[in-house]
Design an enzyme around this catalytic site. Sequence first.
Site, PDB file in Angstrom:
ATOM      1  CG  ASP A 169     -57.264   8.764  -6.040  1.00  0.00           C
ATOM      2  OD1 ASP A 169     -56.901   8.385  -7.168  1.00  0.00           O
ATOM      3  OD2 ASP A 169     -58.447   9.022  -5.760  1.00  0.00           O
TER       4      ASP A 169
ATOM      5  CD  GLU B 231     -60.861   6.130 -10.239  1.00  0.00           C
ATOM      6  OE1 GLU B 231     -61.698   5.581 -10.989  1.00  0.00           O
ATOM      7  OE2 GLU B 231     -60.651   5.737  -9.060  1.00  0.00           O
TER       8      GLU B 231
END
Length: 372
Positions: free
Chosen positions: A77, A140
């Site tokens: 991400d 994350e």
Amino acid sequence: MTSQPAPVLDLRGDLAALVTALCDVPSVSGDETRLADAVEAALRGFGHLEVLRDGDAVVARTHLGLPRRVVVAGHLDTVPLTDPPNLPVRVLDGPAGPELWGRGTVDMKAGVAVQLALAARLGADVVPAADLTWVFYDHEEVAANLNGLGRLVRNHPEWLEGDVAVLCEPTSGGIEGGCNGTLRVEVRTRGVAAHSARAWTGHNAIHDAAEVLARLAAYTPRTVDVDGLAYRESLNAVGIRGGISGNVVPDECVVTVNYRFAPDKSLAQAEAHVRELFDGFEVTRTDGAEGARPGLDDPLVADLVASVLAVTGGQPTAKLGWTDVARFSSLGIPAVNLGPGDPLLAHKDDERCPVGQVTATHDALLAWLTAH
């Protein structure tokens, strides 16, 4: 969210082109499915890999019967795009050669590209020195309770078993050992509400917060040597709130304080230190995560340091922020950060990564993982 099909990723092609392909699939936290699908599909094309999936986290493992196992991890991400979007990736000339400009080039799809290229090769074309586990995870960049690696730790800890781990977070191609821990608290003052025209009938909680801020301003953070690396601490007010309306003496004020502490302290010790500093005030812990020691004394990590030095000449330094190496440390697995891209450019509108760093990181990891 997008319903477009997953793109086809060429894991054996040009490394810069792979970084570009990964970045050009937007994967802001919570919208990683399309990229996770592409990563899973690409890895399933290689028979030497066992491919597993939990949500939008993908794990690929070799089973060559080797005596040691290395885990290499990275997140899929990114933080949100700029407006207008800083994608698709552009290739521009930089001071050290071509640079890839765009969201995710630094944090951390250049590192993911290195992982994917090595995963396709090691165990197929080249026999590695250890069995390998490649981890690609989601969420994350958001709240810790959503973190995909943390979910794997809870749901499938056996997928993450290993002797040493590398997190391909951006480090400018050098090794950053361990990480600082982080603690967030709220320091609260209490007062008595009153009409501001008759303030003497109340007690102003915001005025009392001056002492909290004074203690912070007078505080001298430590720089601590932990296993040969210097970890710089910081303790800062990062938010303040209080007040009811423009004509009311406030009865409460809250100062939010963030403590970044060296990994010689546990989270409990860090909290005790902060509570001691604010003795006399109401302190509530709202968030916290343990740090991780460098682990540079581990023989496998020492070999990695030598490989990186041979390619880049960079000496190991301390990771001053918090990263997921701490999750591996909590599992008893020594872990370091190593990835292309300047961490100071992560999340910036002008995020960019030199192609040379991508290649150098790939070559350093390849040399280490094939050193018999």
